[in-house]
Design a protein around this motif. Structure first.
Motif, short mmCIF file in Angstrom:
data_model
loop_
_atom_site.label_atom_id
_atom_site.label_comp_id
_atom_site.label_asym_id
_atom_site.label_seq_id
_atom_site.Cartn_x
_atom_site.Cartn_y
_atom_site.Cartn_z
N ALA A 234 -14.50 -17.14 21.54
CA ALA A 234 -15.18 -17.49 20.29
C ALA A 234 -14.89 -18.94 19.90
N ARG A 235 -15.91 -19.71 19.63
CA ARG A 235 -15.71 -21.11 19.26
C ARG A 235 -14.97 -21.22 17.93
N ARG A 236 -15.31 -20.33 17.03
CA ARG A 236 -14.59 -20.23 15.76
C ARG A 236 -14.05 -18.81 15.65
N GLN A 237 -12.96 -18.67 14.97
CA GLN A 237 -12.41 -17.34 14.76
C GLN A 237 -12.47 -16.99 13.27
N GLY A 238 -12.41 -15.70 13.02
CA GLY A 238 -12.42 -15.22 11.66
C GLY A 238 -11.02 -14.89 11.18
N THR A 239 -10.93 -13.90 10.31
CA THR A 239 -9.67 -13.53 9.68
C THR A 239 -9.53 -12.01 9.62
N VAL A 240 -8.31 -11.54 9.73
CA VAL A 240 -8.04 -10.14 9.49
C VAL A 240 -7.19 -10.03 8.23
N GLU A 241 -7.55 -9.09 7.39
CA GLU A 241 -6.87 -8.90 6.10
C GLU A 241 -6.32 -7.48 6.03
N LEU A 242 -5.05 -7.36 5.67
CA LEU A 242 -4.42 -6.05 5.47
C LEU A 242 -4.14 -5.85 3.99
N ILE A 243 -4.52 -4.68 3.48
CA ILE A 243 -4.27 -4.35 2.08
C ILE A 243 -3.41 -3.09 2.04
N TYR A 244 -2.16 -3.23 1.63
CA TYR A 244 -1.22 -2.12 1.57
C TYR A 244 -1.31 -1.45 0.20
N HIS A 245 -1.53 -0.14 0.20
CA HIS A 245 -1.67 0.60 -1.04
C HIS A 245 -0.37 1.31 -1.42
N VAL A 246 -0.31 1.82 -2.64
CA VAL A 246 0.89 2.52 -3.12
C VAL A 246 1.13 3.75 -2.26
N PRO A 247 2.34 3.91 -1.73
CA PRO A 247 2.65 5.10 -0.90
C PRO A 247 2.47 6.40 -1.69
N ALA A 248 1.96 7.40 -1.00
CA ALA A 248 1.75 8.71 -1.63
C ALA A 248 2.86 9.66 -1.19
N LYS A 249 3.49 10.34 -2.13
CA LYS A 249 4.53 11.31 -1.80
C LYS A 249 3.87 12.62 -1.39
N VAL A 250 4.20 13.10 -0.22
CA VAL A 250 3.54 14.28 0.33
C VAL A 250 3.66 15.49 -0.59
N SER A 251 4.84 15.68 -1.18
CA SER A 251 5.05 16.86 -2.02
C SER A 251 4.22 16.86 -3.30
N ASP A 252 3.59 15.74 -3.63
CA ASP A 252 2.72 15.67 -4.80
C ASP A 252 1.33 16.25 -4.54
N PHE A 253 1.06 16.61 -3.29
CA PHE A 253 -0.28 17.10 -2.92
C PHE A 253 -0.21 18.55 -2.48
#
Length: 278
Positions: A234-253
């Motif tokens: 690729a002559r130009r490259q793009g970007t990768v973005e990571l969005i980390y969300h609030v962890p969910a506690k399994v026992s709450d579900f």
């Protein structure tokens, strides 16, 4: 039984490298290969000492894998940014799946161990790398569900962050597919439920300027080699973005379906917003 591959109604975009593209393939590809396979050699050497001393625990080698992944993105020329806090609790990470590039991106910020279908272990090159970095291979066979749950328990209890792709396949990166709930069932075992957390992560690829939005997507029956060449060239490259969300506690579900739905909604919502804000 294998999950069906996601496919697009439109044919993949043609790959046209040209002379400059092939020059970039060489200029990027050679350093990348030296980085990846050199890092693998170092990792395997260190693991010879690490394994007898620490067993399943890996206090050193994950840092080697993270170093390789961070610099692989730099060698490719792909921009990287992330937001949100990393989970400190024991547990797993779940993310949407666009292509093999997800592995570099997700390991660049957080030291994780991927969960992959068993067939990947047999793939030349990729399979070797996956095995060396501690990937957990699973077979989608109900008869082996209990056996695989025990493997998850063993790895999670020593502090490994296991990373799942609940969509079950990669896509064009323009959408998030419904999350399959099967693997979430392991989190509700008596041994894990009370301490286990799951952190959803949205992975968003922004295409190079002038290229289709699905430029980095890898889906259906697309072969790895052409996709790799397209990315390297690729002559130009793009970007990768990571969005980390609030962890969910399994026992709450209440159950795996409720937890999977919560994680899917978090990933899908942020993914859609990030794509609009590109």
């Amino acid at each position: 039984m294998n999950d069906p591959l996601w496919d697009s109604d439109d044919a993949p975009d043609p790959i046209e490298l040209g002379i400059l593209g092939w020059v970039l393939v060489i200029l990027r590809g050679l350093p990348l290969a030296l980085l990846v396979f050199g890092g693998l050699l170092v990792l395997l050497t260190v693991r010879l000492i690490e394994r007898p001393l620490f067993g399943l625990r890996r206090p050193i080698t994950p840092f080697i894998a993270q170093f390789v992944c961070r610099n692989a993105l730099r060698f490719l020329g792909i921009g990287f940014r992330s937001s949100g806090e990393l989970m400190r609790e024991r547990g797993a990470v779940v993310a949407n799946h666009t292509s093999w590039l997800d592995i570099f991106a997700l390991n660049a910020r957080k030291r994780v161990y991927f969960v992959s279908k068993a067939e990947v272990a047999k793939w030349p090159g990729i399979g070797w790398l996956a095995r060396a970095t501690g990937t957990v291979f699973i077979e989608r066979d109900r008869k082996k569900a209990r056996e695989q749950t025990l493997i998850f328990e063993e790895r999670l209890k020593v502090g490994h962050k296991l990373l799942f792709f609940p969509e079950g396949t990669s896509t064009d990166g323009l959408r998030v597919l419904p999350f399959k709930t099967t693997l979430f069932a392991a989190f509700f075992s008596d041994e894990l439920r009370d301490f286990m957390y799951v952190q959803p992560v949205s992975v968003v690829f922004h295409a190079p300027k002038g290229q289709p939005d699905r430029f980095y997507g890898w889906w259906g029956d697309m072969d790895f080699a052409p996709h790799l060449l397209k990315t390297l060239g690729a002559r130009r490259q793009g970007t990768v973005e990571l969005i980390y969300h609030v962890p969910a506690k399994v026992s709450d579900f209440a159950d795996r379906k409720a937890l999977a739905a919560h994680c899917e909604e978090a990933v899908r919502h942020a993914h859609a917003i990030a794509r609009l804000e590109k």
